[in-house]
Scaffold this active site. Structure first.
Site, short mmCIF file in Angstrom:
data_model
loop_
_atom_site.label_atom_id
_atom_site.label_comp_id
_atom_site.label_asym_id
_atom_site.label_seq_id
_atom_site.Cartn_x
_atom_site.Cartn_y
_atom_site.Cartn_z
CB THR A 1 -0.94 0.01 1.23
OG1 THR A 1 -1.66 1.24 1.25
CG2 THR A 1 -0.19 -0.13 2.55
CB SER B 1 -3.83 2.20 10.48
OG SER B 1 -3.62 1.31 9.39
CE1 TYR C 1 -4.04 -3.36 4.97
CE2 TYR C 1 -4.12 -0.96 4.85
CZ TYR C 1 -3.97 -2.18 4.23
OH TYR C 1 -3.76 -2.24 2.89
CG HIS C 2 -1.86 1.91 6.30
ND1 HIS C 2 -3.01 2.42 6.87
CD2 HIS C 2 -2.03 2.05 4.96
CE1 HIS C 2 -3.83 2.86 5.92
NE2 HIS C 2 -3.26 2.65 4.74
CE LYS D 1 -1.72 -4.66 2.57
NZ LYS D 1 -1.98 -5.85 1.76
#
Ligand code: NAD
Ligand code: USQ
Length: 384
Positions: free
Chosen positions: A144, A179, A181-182, A185
Site C-alpha cells: 500500500t 494504522s 493495518y498499514h 504491510k
C-alpha cells in the site's frame, strides 16, 4: 500462464481473477471467505448484492466457457496452503488475501492482533511454501502507498539513494504508516525483501493507492458477477463512500480539514497493473517495488468533484467536515513517483466526471440497500 489469485473473492481480487481469465490466463482463486464473515460481524453489507463465490464462478463458466479453480481455505493453515499450491502449480501468485481496513485494525487490541496475525503470518506461510516447493514462482504482493506515510520529501518507488557522511547507498524508502493495518504491510514488505535476499525468491510489491469504481468489462457482464462496493465507515474508502453518500443525500464525510492527499486509481487500472506485473516477472533474488496509483488528490478536492458531478445528475450535495477520527496530517506535502508501471505499458483511466456519474448511478440503483447508521465513522485512533 497459471496464476493463483489469493483473496480472489474480494474487491480487487474478484475483478482481477475475471480479467486474467478473460485474457487467456489459467486462473485459480484461493480465499477463506473471511471478509464476508467480518461484514456479518460488523453488521455491514456491500452496496451491491454479491453472489456466493461458487455461483459467481458457475455464471462465469456459463457465459465464457472458462473455468476458474476454487480453493476455499486460510493461508494461515500451512497444510491447506501447500496442498492447494501442489494441486494448482502456479507460475505466478497474486496475493490480495489480507485484512485491508485501517479502521478495522484500530477497533481494539483484538482487531489489531487479528489484522497483523492474519496478514503477517499468512504472507510468511506463503514465503515458506514458495521456498520449499515453488522457488521460481513470481510473487505479486499487494502492498500500500500508506506504507510511506506523508513525508515532507518526494516518495520514490520502494528505494531511495542516500548520501550520508560522504558515503552513498540505495536503501529501502523510510516507512511511516498510519494504522496497525498499514503497519502489517510494512512488516510483509520486510519479510518478502529478506526472503528474496536469502532464498533467491522473485517478488513484486505493488504499493497500491486507494481504489475506486466498481465495474470492469468482465464484472458488468451479468448481475451475478457484480463486484462488492463498500460504503460503511470501516471498509468503505474515500471516493466510493462520497459517491454513495451523494446518491442517498447524506452530507459527504470529509475528515478534518480535508487536505489529506493520497494516490488513487480506478479498479480497471488495478487489474491491468496486475497483468503487467505478472507478464514482467522480477528476477530471481529481486524484491521489486512499484507504486500503483495513477493520480493524487486531497479528500477535500474529491468531495468538491463529487459535489459537481452530483449537480450534473440533479443532486444537491452537501460537504461536511467532521472531527477527524484518525491521527494523521490534514495539510501536508505529498508527491509520489509512479512511472514504473507506466513504463511497462499502463495507460491510466484518469478520474473523469463520467466515472463519477456512473458510480453515483450505481449507488442510486442500489440505494435501498444502504444502512445510514453505518456511514459515520465509529472507530477512533485516539486513546479515549
Ligand atoms: P477485500 O477485503 O475486498 O478482499 C480481500 C480478500 O482476501 C477477501 O475475499 C478475504 O476473504 C480474503 N482473505 C483475507 N484473509 C485471508 C486469509 N488469511 N486466507 C485466505 N483469504 C483471505 O480487500 P480488497 O479491497 O480487495 O484489497 C485486496 C488487497 O489489496 C489487500 O491486500 C489490500 O491491502 C490491498 N489494497 C486495497 C486497496 C483498496 O482501496 N481496496 C488499496 C490498496 C491496497
Ligand atoms: N477519509 C475521509 N472521509 C471518509 C473516509 C476517509 O476524509 O469518509 C480520509 C481518511 O482520513 C484518509 C483518506 O481519506 O486520510 C483515505 O482513507 P480511506 O479510508 O479511503 O483509505 P485508507 O484507510 O488509507 O485505506 C484504503 C484501503 C487500504 C489501502 C489504502 C491505500 O482500505 O486497503 O491500503 O486505501 S493508501 O491510502 O494509499 O494507503
Amino acid at each position: 500462464m497459471k496464476v493463483l489469485v489469493i483473496g480472489g473473492d474480494g474487491y480487487c481480487g474478484w475483478a482481477t481473477a475475471l480479467y486474467l481469465s478473460d485474457h487467456g490466463y489459467e486462473v485459480g482463486i484461493l480465499d477463506n471467505l473471511v471478509r464476508r464473515h467480518w461484514d456479518q460481524q460488523l453488521c455491514v453489507e456491500t452496496l451491491t448484492p454479491i453472489a456466493p463465490i461458487q455461483q459467481r464462478l458457475r455464471k462465469w463458466h456459463e457465459l465464457t466457457g472458462k473455468k476458474i479453480d476454487l480453493f476455499i481455505g486460510d493461508i494461515n493453515d500451512y497444510d491447506f496452503l501447500i496442498r492447494s499450491l501442489r494441486q494448482f502449480e502456479p507460475e505466478a501468485i497474486v496475493h490480495f488475501g489480507e485484512q485491508r481496513s485501517a479502521p478495522f485494525s484500530m477497533i481494539d487490541r483484538e482487531h489489531a492482533v487479528m489484522t497483523q496475525t492474519n496478514n503477517v503470518v499468512g504472507n510468511l506461510n506463503l514465503l515458506f511454501a514458495m521456498k520449499e516447493e515453488f522457488p521460481d514462482t513470481h510473487l505479486v504482493k499487494l502492498g500500500t502507498m500508506g506504507e510511506y506515510g506523508t513525508p515532507n520529501i518526494d516518495i520514490e518507488e520502494g528505494y531511495i539513494e542516500i548520501n550520508h557522511n560522504g558515503r552513498t547507498d540505495t536503501l529501502p524508502y523510510p516507512k511511516q504508516p498510519g494504522s496497525f493495518y498499514h503497519l502489517s504491510k510494512v512488516h510483509d514488505s520486510h519479510n518478502i525483501h529478506f526472503a528474496c535476499k536469502i532464498w533467491g525468491l522473485r517478488a513484486t510489491d505493488l504499493n497500491q493507492g486507494v481504489v475506486y469504481g466498481v465495474h470492469t468489462d468482465q464484472t458488468r457482464r451479468d448481475e451475478m458477477l457484480i463486484n462488492r462496493l463498500d460504503y460503511d465507515g470501516v471498509f468503505g474508502t474515500a471516493l466510493n463512500r462520497f459517491c454513495i453518500q451523494a446518491a442517498i443525500g447524506h452530507p459527504l464525510t470529509v475528515y478534518g480539514k480535508g487536505g489529506q492527499t493520497r494516490g488513487f486509481l480506478d479498479i480497471r487500472d488495478t487489474v491491468r497493473c496486475i497483468e503487467i506485473a505478472v507478464n514482467n516477472p522480477a528476477n530471481s533474488g529481486e524484491f521489486r517495488v512499484f507504486n500503483q496509483f495513477t493520480e493524487m488528490f486531497s479528500v477535500g478536492d474529491l468531495a468538491l468533484m463529487v459535489e459537481k458531478a452530483g449537480k450534473h445528475v440533479g443532486l444537491d450535495v452537501e460537504i461536511n467536515h467532521l472531527d477527524n477520527p484518525r491521527v494523521e496530517l490534514e495539510e501536508h506535502y505529498f508527491n509520489a513517483q509512479n512511472t514504473k508501471l507506466k513504463d511497462l505499458g499502463l495507460e491510466p483511466h484518469n478520474l473523469e466526471e463520467s466515472l463519477l456519474d456512473s458510480l453515483i448511478n450505481v449507488a442510486q440503483h442500489y440505494k435501498d440497500r444502504v444502512d445510514e447508521t453505518q456511514i459515520l465513522p465509529k472507530v477512533s485512533w485516539r486513546r479515549d
